[in-house]
Design a protein around this motif. Structure first.
Motif, PDB file in Angstrom:
ATOM      1  N   ILE A 166       0.872  -1.100   0.060  1.00  0.00           N
ATOM      2  CA  ILE A 166      -0.013   0.059  -0.111  1.00  0.00           C
ATOM      3  C   ILE A 166       0.856   1.076   0.157  1.00  0.00           C
ATOM      4  O   ILE A 166       0.837   2.242  -0.642  1.00  0.00           O
ATOM      5  N   ARG A 167       1.795   1.116   0.808  1.00  0.00           N
ATOM      6  CA  ARG A 167       2.794   2.422   0.894  1.00  0.00           C
ATOM      7  C   ARG A 167       3.481   2.518  -0.494  1.00  0.00           C
ATOM      8  O   ARG A 167       3.491   3.828  -1.032  1.00  0.00           O
ATOM      9  N   ALA A 168       4.005   1.491  -1.376  1.00  0.00           N
ATOM     10  CA  ALA A 168       4.692   1.595  -2.431  1.00  0.00           C
ATOM     11  C   ALA A 168       3.350   2.339  -3.492  1.00  0.00           C
ATOM     12  O   ALA A 168       3.781   3.102  -4.133  1.00  0.00           O
ATOM     13  N   ARG A 169       2.216   1.904  -3.602  1.00  0.00           N
ATOM     14  CA  ARG A 169       1.320   2.345  -4.260  1.00  0.00           C
ATOM     15  C   ARG A 169       0.955   3.894  -4.086  1.00  0.00           C
ATOM     16  O   ARG A 169       0.866   4.813  -5.073  1.00  0.00           O
ATOM     17  N   ASN A 170       0.847   4.315  -2.852  1.00  0.00           N
ATOM     18  CA  ASN A 170       0.766   5.666  -2.305  1.00  0.00           C
ATOM     19  C   ASN A 170       2.042   6.467  -2.874  1.00  0.00           C
ATOM     20  O   ASN A 170       1.885   7.628  -3.458  1.00  0.00           O
ATOM     21  N   GLY A 171       3.118   5.980  -2.979  1.00  0.00           N
ATOM     22  CA  GLY A 171       4.331   6.621  -3.385  1.00  0.00           C
ATOM     23  C   GLY A 171       4.190   6.861  -4.938  1.00  0.00           C
ATOM     24  O   GLY A 171       4.436   7.978  -5.605  1.00  0.00           O
ATOM     25  N   VAL A 172       3.890   5.704  -5.677  1.00  0.00           N
ATOM     26  CA  VAL A 172       3.501   5.926  -7.083  1.00  0.00           C
ATOM     27  C   VAL A 172       2.700   7.099  -7.255  1.00  0.00           C
ATOM     28  O   VAL A 172       2.610   7.961  -8.053  1.00  0.00           O
ATOM     29  N   LEU A 173       1.379   6.983  -6.554  1.00  0.00           N
ATOM     30  CA  LEU A 173       0.396   8.217  -7.106  1.00  0.00           C
ATOM     31  C   LEU A 173       0.833   9.567  -6.693  1.00  0.00           C
ATOM     32  O   LEU A 173       0.665  10.638  -7.280  1.00  0.00           O
ATOM     33  N   ALA A 174       1.491   9.345  -5.336  1.00  0.00           N
ATOM     34  CA  ALA A 174       2.073  10.913  -5.090  1.00  0.00           C
ATOM     35  C   ALA A 174       3.090  11.447  -6.112  1.00  0.00           C
ATOM     36  O   ALA A 174       3.016  12.667  -6.140  1.00  0.00           O
ATOM     37  N   ALA A 175       3.978  10.482  -6.422  1.00  0.00           N
ATOM     38  CA  ALA A 175       4.975  10.814  -7.304  1.00  0.00           C
ATOM     39  C   ALA A 175       4.257  11.543  -8.728  1.00  0.00           C
ATOM     40  O   ALA A 175       4.855  12.408  -9.390  1.00  0.00           O
ATOM     41  N   GLU A 176       3.210  10.693  -9.154  1.00  0.00           N
ATOM     42  CA  GLU A 176       2.860  11.063 -10.431  1.00  0.00           C
ATOM     43  C   GLU A 176       1.932  12.291 -10.224  1.00  0.00           C
ATOM     44  O   GLU A 176       1.977  13.266 -11.294  1.00  0.00           O
ATOM     45  N   ILE A 177       1.353  12.537  -9.250  1.00  0.00           N
ATOM     46  CA  ILE A 177       0.484  13.926  -9.028  1.00  0.00           C
ATOM     47  C   ILE A 177       1.592  14.985  -9.092  1.00  0.00           C
ATOM     48  O   ILE A 177       1.196  15.884  -9.586  1.00  0.00           O
ATOM     49  N   GLU A 178       2.496  14.779  -8.393  1.00  0.00           N
ATOM     50  CA  GLU A 178       3.777  15.798  -8.296  1.00  0.00           C
ATOM     51  C   GLU A 178       4.159  15.991  -9.723  1.00  0.00           C
ATOM     52  O   GLU A 178       4.399  17.492 -10.201  1.00  0.00           O
ATOM     53  N   HIS A 179       4.336  15.174 -10.331  1.00  0.00           N
ATOM     54  CA  HIS A 179       5.011  15.218 -11.831  1.00  0.00           C
ATOM     55  C   HIS A 179       4.034  15.857 -12.588  1.00  0.00           C
ATOM     56  O   HIS A 179       4.483  16.768 -13.425  1.00  0.00           O
ATOM     57  N   GLN A 180       2.786  15.797 -12.631  1.00  0.00           N
ATOM     58  CA  GLN A 180       1.750  16.393 -13.364  1.00  0.00           C
ATOM     59  C   GLN A 180       1.669  17.994 -12.864  1.00  0.00           C
ATOM     60  O   GLN A 180       1.422  18.685 -13.918  1.00  0.00           O
ATOM     61  N   ALA A 181       1.580  17.943 -11.689  1.00  0.00           N
ATOM     62  CA  ALA A 181       1.588  19.524 -11.088  1.00  0.00           C
ATOM     63  C   ALA A 181       2.613  20.275 -11.720  1.00  0.00           C
ATOM     64  O   ALA A 181       2.634  21.543 -11.952  1.00  0.00           O
ATOM     65  N   ALA A 182       4.028  19.524 -11.592  1.00  0.00           N
ATOM     66  CA  ALA A 182       5.261  20.381 -11.997  1.00  0.00           C
ATOM     67  C   ALA A 182       5.162  20.615 -13.419  1.00  0.00           C
ATOM     68  O   ALA A 182       5.421  21.817 -14.049  1.00  0.00           O
ATOM     69  N   ALA A 183       4.552  19.777 -14.361  1.00  0.00           N
ATOM     70  CA  ALA A 183       4.362  19.822 -15.623  1.00  0.00           C
ATOM     71  C   ALA A 183       3.558  21.233 -16.172  1.00  0.00           C
ATOM     72  O   ALA A 183       3.713  22.012 -16.853  1.00  0.00           O
ATOM     73  N   MET A 184       2.386  21.160 -15.480  1.00  0.00           N
ATOM     74  CA  MET A 184       1.639  22.682 -15.571  1.00  0.00           C
ATOM     75  C   MET A 184       2.080  23.759 -15.258  1.00  0.00           C
ATOM     76  O   MET A 184       1.954  24.755 -15.785  1.00  0.00           O
ATOM     77  N   THR A 185       3.076  23.702 -14.223  1.00  0.00           N
ATOM     78  CA  THR A 185       3.655  24.840 -13.709  1.00  0.00           C
ATOM     79  C   THR A 185       4.629  25.308 -14.535  1.00  0.00           C
ATOM     80  O   THR A 185       4.815  26.624 -14.880  1.00  0.00           O
ATOM     81  N   SER A 186       5.533  24.121 -15.056  1.00  0.00           N
ATOM     82  CA  SER A 186       6.484  24.558 -16.352  1.00  0.00           C
ATOM     83  C   SER A 186       5.744  25.218 -17.542  1.00  0.00           C
ATOM     84  O   SER A 186       6.342  26.207 -18.220  1.00  0.00           O
ATOM     85  N   ALA A 187       4.505  24.706 -17.955  1.00  0.00           N
ATOM     86  CA  ALA A 187       3.838  25.304 -19.208  1.00  0.00           C
ATOM     87  C   ALA A 187       3.219  26.453 -18.906  1.00  0.00           C
ATOM     88  O   ALA A 187       3.530  27.352 -19.923  1.00  0.00           O
TER      89      ALA A 187
END
Length: 296
Positions: A96-117
Motif C-alpha cells: 500500500i505504501r508503494a502504491r501511495n508513493g507511485v500516486l504521489a509521485a505522479e501527481i507531483e510530476h503532473q503539477a510540475a508539468a503544468m507549472t512549467s507550461a
C-alpha cells in the motif's frame, strides 16, 4: 510552446490555469487514487484541444496512468499523523505504501508539468505582444537578397498592399541551422551563407537572446524565433509552421513568409498562409531569376 490552430493565448491561459488548480488540489487530497483519476479526466480533453507542444494531454495518459488504473482504487483511507495512508484487505502495508508513493509521485510530476507550461505560456505571451507585422524569413532570402537592414521595408510593404508601418522580421532557428550547414559547402552558396551568418552575428551580437533589434528605427526590427524542435520535418515546412504559429498568435494581422521560392509559395497558399516578396532591385547579382509573377 505551440498552440493548436484557432486557440488564442487567453483561452490557452484559462485552460492551463484550470488544469494547474486541479493538480494542485490533487496534491492535498485524502484519496490519492480518486483525486488522480479525476484530475486526468477533467484536464485531458481541454489540454488536448489547446496545446500542440508540449503535449500536456499525451503526458497524462501514459503507461504510468494505465498501470495505476490496473491497480484499482483502494477501499478506504485513514490517517497516520498528517499523511494519508491507504489500506486494503487484499494487500499488505508495504504494498500500500508503494502504491501511495507511485500516486504521489505522479501527481507531483503532473503539477510540475503544468507549472512549467504556465511559465512557457507567459513567455510566449510576451513574444506575441511585440509590435509589428510578423514576417518570417526563408533561408534563400538571406542568401540571395539584400541584407535585412538595407531594405526599405515601409516602401516594400506599401507596394504590396500591407497597411503597417512596422515590420517584425523573424529568423527561425531552423533557418540558422540551414545557413550554418550551407556555409561549409563549396561554391557561391557557401560564400553567401557564410556572409548571411556573419551579418546576423554582427547585428544580434550583444543583445539578449531572442530580443528584437532595431534595424531601421520605427520601421523594422529583427529577432530569432526560438521555435520548437522541427527536425522531423523538412526546412521549408518548419519555416511555414513558424509562420502559422505566429499567425495564430496574431489573429488580427496574421503573419507572412518572405520568400522567392515557387514551391514555398505554393505550399504556403495551400496552408492558408500569406507570403511577401522583395522587388528585384534587392536581389543579389548572380542569383537565378524567378520568372513567376508575384502574387496579387
Amino acid at each position: 510552446m505551440r498552440l493548436k490552430p484557432g486557440v488564442t493565448l487567453d483561452s490557452a491561459e484559462t485552460t492551463l490555469r484550470a488544469a494547474l488548480v486541479e493538480w494542485e488540489n490533487a496534491r492535498g487530497a485524502q484519496d490519492y487514487f480518486q483525486a488522480y483519476v479525476d484530475a486526468v479526466e477533467k484536464t485531458f480533453r481541454p489540454l488536448q484541444y489547446a496545446f500542440a507542444e508540449p503535449d500536456l494531454a499525451g503526458g497524462l495518459r501514459t503507461e504510468v496512468y494505465r498501470h495505476i488504473l490496473q491497480l484499482g482504487n483502494p477501499n478506504r483511507v485513514t490517517f497516520r499523523g498528517t499523511a494519508p495512508y491507504v489500506t486494503s484487505p487484499t494487500g499488505g502495508g508495504e504494498e500500500i505504501r508503494a502504491r501511495n508513493g507511485v500516486l504521489a509521485a505522479e501527481i507531483e510530476h503532473q503539477a510540475a508539468a503544468m507549472t512549467s507550461a504556465t511559465e512557457e505560456l507567459r513567455a510566449l505571451k510576451l513574444l506575441a505582444g511585440r509590435p509589428g507585422l510578423p514576417v518570417v524569413y526563408d533561408t534563400n532570402m538571406l542568401n540571395h537578397w539584400a541584407q535585412p537592414g538595407d531594405v526599405r521595408w515601409r516602401e516594400v510593404l506599401k507596394e504590396q498592399g500591407e497597411d503597417t508601418r512596422l515590420v517584425r522580421l523573424i529568423v527561425p532557428l531552423r533557418v540558422l541551422d540551414e545557413l550554418d550547414r550551407q556555409k561549409y559547402g563549396t561554391g557561391a552558396l557557401a560564400k553567401k551563407a557564410a556572409t548571411a551568418i556573419r551579418y546576423l552575428d554582427r547585428v544580434l551580437s550583444g543583445h539578449e537572446p531572442a530580443a528584437p533589434v532595431d534595424l531601421r528605427p520605427g520601421e523594422a526590427t529583427l529577432e530569432v524565433w526560438h521555435d520548437g524542435d522541427h527536425r522531423d520535418i523538412d526546412t521549408d515546412l518548419a519555416i511555414l509552421r513558424c509562420t502559422a504559429d505566429l499567425a495564430n498568435l496574431h489573429p488580427t494581422t496574421g503573419a507572412r513568409t518572405l520568400t522567392d521560392d515557387i514551391g514555398m509559395r505554393l505550399r504556403a497558399h495551400h496552408m492558408g498562409l500569406a507570403t511577401l516578396r522583395l522587388p528585384e532591385q534587392y536581389r543579389k547579382k548572380g542569383t537565378a531569376m524567378d520568372e513567376v509573377p508575384p502574387q496579387v
